[in-house]
Design an enzyme around this catalytic site. Structure first.
Site, PDB file in Angstrom:
ATOM      1  N   SER A   1       0.827  -1.207   0.000  1.00 54.31           N
ATOM      2  CA  SER A   1       0.000   0.000   0.000  1.00 54.31           C
ATOM      3  C   SER A   1       0.858   1.252   0.000  1.00 54.31           C
ATOM      4  O   SER A   1       1.955   1.268   0.541  1.00 54.31           O
ATOM      5  CB  SER A   1      -0.919   0.040   1.220  1.00 54.31           C
ATOM      6  OG  SER A   1      -1.641   1.260   1.206  1.00 54.31           O
TER       7      SER A   1
ATOM      8  N   LYS B   1      -4.633  -6.646   3.368  1.00 52.21           N
ATOM      9  CA  LYS B   1      -4.571  -5.507   2.434  1.00 52.21           C
ATOM     10  C   LYS B   1      -5.973  -5.149   1.934  1.00 52.21           C
ATOM     11  O   LYS B   1      -6.322  -3.972   1.804  1.00 52.21           O
ATOM     12  CB  LYS B   1      -3.641  -5.820   1.262  1.00 52.21           C
ATOM     13  CG  LYS B   1      -3.631  -4.770   0.138  1.00 52.21           C
ATOM     14  CD  LYS B   1      -3.176  -3.431   0.653  1.00 52.21           C
ATOM     15  CE  LYS B   1      -3.043  -2.301  -0.350  1.00 52.21           C
ATOM     16  NZ  LYS B   1      -3.613  -2.325  -1.646  1.00 52.21           N
TER      17      LYS B   1
ATOM     18  N   HIS C   1      -7.695  -3.308   4.653  1.00 52.85           N
ATOM     19  CA  HIS C   1      -7.084  -1.973   4.667  1.00 52.85           C
ATOM     20  C   HIS C   1      -7.777  -1.091   3.624  1.00 52.85           C
ATOM     21  O   HIS C   1      -8.151   0.052   3.897  1.00 52.85           O
ATOM     22  CB  HIS C   1      -5.585  -2.098   4.386  1.00 52.85           C
ATOM     23  CG  HIS C   1      -4.932  -0.818   3.931  1.00 52.85           C
ATOM     24  ND1 HIS C   1      -5.108  -0.306   2.656  1.00 52.85           N
ATOM     25  CD2 HIS C   1      -4.121   0.056   4.573  1.00 52.85           C
ATOM     26  CE1 HIS C   1      -4.432   0.826   2.554  1.00 52.85           C
ATOM     27  NE2 HIS C   1      -3.830   1.064   3.688  1.00 52.85           N
ATOM     28  N   ASN C   2      -7.972  -1.621   2.433  1.00 54.52           N
ATOM     29  CA  ASN C   2      -8.621  -0.837   1.380  1.00 54.52           C
ATOM     30  C   ASN C   2     -10.074  -0.531   1.721  1.00 54.52           C
ATOM     31  O   ASN C   2     -10.569   0.555   1.423  1.00 54.52           O
ATOM     32  CB  ASN C   2      -8.553  -1.573   0.043  1.00 54.52           C
ATOM     33  CG  ASN C   2      -7.158  -1.537  -0.557  1.00 54.52           C
ATOM     34  OD1 ASN C   2      -6.182  -1.313   0.142  1.00 54.52           O
ATOM     35  ND2 ASN C   2      -7.068  -1.774  -1.853  1.00 54.52           N
TER      36      ASN C   2
ATOM     37  N   GLU D   1     -10.041   2.213   4.015  1.00 54.72           N
ATOM     38  CA  GLU D   1      -9.708   3.411   3.229  1.00 54.72           C
ATOM     39  C   GLU D   1     -10.973   3.972   2.549  1.00 54.72           C
ATOM     40  O   GLU D   1     -11.198   5.188   2.550  1.00 54.72           O
ATOM     41  CB  GLU D   1      -8.647   3.004   2.201  1.00 54.72           C
ATOM     42  CG  GLU D   1      -8.215   4.060   1.223  1.00 54.72           C
ATOM     43  CD  GLU D   1      -7.227   3.458   0.210  1.00 54.72           C
ATOM     44  OE1 GLU D   1      -6.314   2.690   0.597  1.00 54.72           O
ATOM     45  OE2 GLU D   1      -7.392   3.729  -0.993  1.00 54.72           O
TER      46      GLU D   1
END
Ligand code: 2AM
Length: 487
Positions: free
Chosen positions: A134, A188, A191-192, A195
């Site tokens: 990232s 990940k 995480h996105n 986000e």
């Protein structure tokens, strides 16, 4: 002629992300071999390695030359489009690899694809890592947040490299071994999703400040700059302040006002919400951000709907709400609403990770995850240090909402939070992320919910039975008969 010295590592797939990560690795002093299917990109990367500081990078034009240029046991990062291109690249490269060598996929890959490839690689004696990367192009060049999962042995082969290449924060490099299987990709992905939630919440804060508070772009730039000095300090707040400062070079006013209001997406946010549903974990803030992207895509329909509803007599209430507004207070309230909403959004993301960790036996370390997100990645923020500490205090924390420090902060902010959401609703400005976070908070914190009524309904029409609060067992009642019994 003396044989050329072998490289420490290789990287295949030289779009900008790949080029930048390769240059970053070379810059940290690790000789690297690079390869790309279209060879012009190899030359481009060689040119950059030359101009960006005579970096130790060699270009190769066939999979065989590329693989043979790397020292054993070989570690090869691939950064190509997720899906079939990864399989094609693995097949081209692995033909020349030997047992003990490692493939590291740095793309945004669906975690189950990684789990399949781990098995396929093992059949050839190869080790495999699925590594979330990232930080975008800038992060790849100067220090990303890295989330490698899969073979621990493979991780140890590249630990020294990734620890140097990752973003550095005061408590270490933004990389850690995540866990087995596809855990790196899964982390990940979440995480996105987080986000998405952050960006949605920020856009709602902007909407309220602009349309209820009447703030200009100059004022918004100032507000976000100010926010970036406090509890909200983060990459996304910082870049948002910058966005408000950019004028439109083709006309009057700020560039942000000329941008079509349709949000693009690549799929990791949708996967996050699908996984949340799959695991029965509530992730309403992240889901709201995804829904908003869907609705934003319906630009023509929204324009038509605005017209139909205006013709039907809908009047914007913004004007009347705005008249009585205390702007200074609104700005401060929105800051607090944003912060409290963010805590709930992160609580959802972390709880999704926990549910998956239990299902897959990944043994995820949530404090470590928060730590490696403190630098390099898009959600990097001062706030993540508090999340790290919350999980350090209590690794089995049921939810960030009940961490004593966060609980206190949310209670302190709930007045402001409710005022912002209430004002927005009165003005007809939708704040689905903030509302979802607040509803999540208000649902989670209540010892008793109206779910008793839903259970009664289910029992009435489907004989699904219910439990009682005052005695053990499963009960069924002939509701209709009793209700309509003539006395
Ligand atoms: P290319 O330059 O040869 O197109 C992003 O698209 C990166 O993925 C590029 O480096 C691209 O290589 C690579 N890529 C996409 N599909 C691929 C495939 N099927 N095989 C190998 N590389 C591929």
């Amino acid at each position: 002629m003396e044989a050329a010295a072998l490289s420490r590592i290789g990287l295949a797939g030289l779009a900008v992300m790949g080029q930048n990560l390769a240059l970053n690795i070379a810059e940290k002093g690790y000789p690297i071999s690079v390869y790309n299917r279209t060879t012009s990109k190899v030359d481009e990367t060689l040119d950059r390695a030359h101009t960006e500081g005579q970096l130790p990078l060699t270009g190769h034009y066939t999979p065989r030359d590329f693989i043979l240029s790397i020292q054993k046991p070989r570690s090869v990062i691939i950064l190509v489009k997720a899906g079939a291109p990864v399989d094609q690249t693995i097949s081209a490269l692995s033909a020349h690899m030997e047992p003990g060598d490692t493939i590291i996929d740095g793309g945004n890959e669906w975690y189950e694809n990684t789990e399949r490839r781990i098995i396929e690689a093992n059949e050839k004696g190869l080790l495999y890592l699925g590594m979330g990367v990232s930080g975008g192009e800038e992060g790849a060049r100067n220090g990303p947040s890295l989330m490698p999962g899969g073979s621990f042995e493979a991780y140890n082969n590249i630990k020294d490299i990734v620890e140097k290449v990752a973003a550095q924060v005061e408590d270490g490099p933004c990389v850690t071994y995540i866990g087995e299987g596809g855990s790196g990709n899964f982390v990940k992905m979440v995480h996105n999703g987080i986000e998405y939630g952050d960006m949605q919440l920020i856009s709602e804060a902007y909407d309220v400040l602009k349309n209820v508070g009447g703030c200009s772009n100059d004022e918004l730039a100032e507000i976000f700059d100010e926010w970036n000095k406090g509890e909200l300090e983060s990459f996304l707040i910082e870049i948002t302040a910058d966005i408000f400062k950019v004028k439109d070079e083709h006309g009057e006013g700020g560039l942000v006002d000329k941008i079509l209001d349709k949000t693009g997406m690549k799929g990791t946010g949708k996967w996050t919400v699908q996984q949340a549903a799959e695991l029965s974990v509530a992730a309403p803030t992240i889901a709201a951000s995804l829904d908003c992207r869907f609705l934003s895509g319906l630009k023509d329909e929204r324009e038509a709907a605005a017209k139909v509803l205006e013709d039907a007599g809908l009047k914007e209430d913004i004007g009347t709400v705005r008249k009585g507004i205390d702007k200074k207070r609104l700005i401060d309230d929105v800051r607090q609403a944003l912060y409290a909403s963010k805590i709930c959004s992160y609580a959802q993301g972390m709880n999704l990770l926990r549910a998956k960790s239990v299902e897959k036996d990944w043994n995820l370390n949530f404090g470590e995850l928060a730590r490696i997100w403190k630098g390099g990645c898009i959600i990097r923020a001062v706030f993540l240090d508090r999340i790290k500490k919350a999980y350090q205090r209590n690794p089995n924390l049921a939810s960030l909402v009940v961490d004593p420090d966060f609980a206190k902060e949310m209670v302190q902010r709930q007045g402001a939070w409710r005022r912002v959401v209430g004002t927005a609703i009165a003005a007809g400005i939708s704040t689905p992320g903030m509302c979802a976070s607040l509803a999540y908070f208000d649902t989670y914190r209540r010892a008793r919910l109206p779910a008793n009524l839903v259970q009664a309904q289910r029992d009435l029409f489907g004989a699904h039975t219910y439990e009682r609060i005052d005695r053990e067992g499963a009960f069924h009642t002939e509701w209709t008969k009793l209700a309509r019994k003539k006395n």
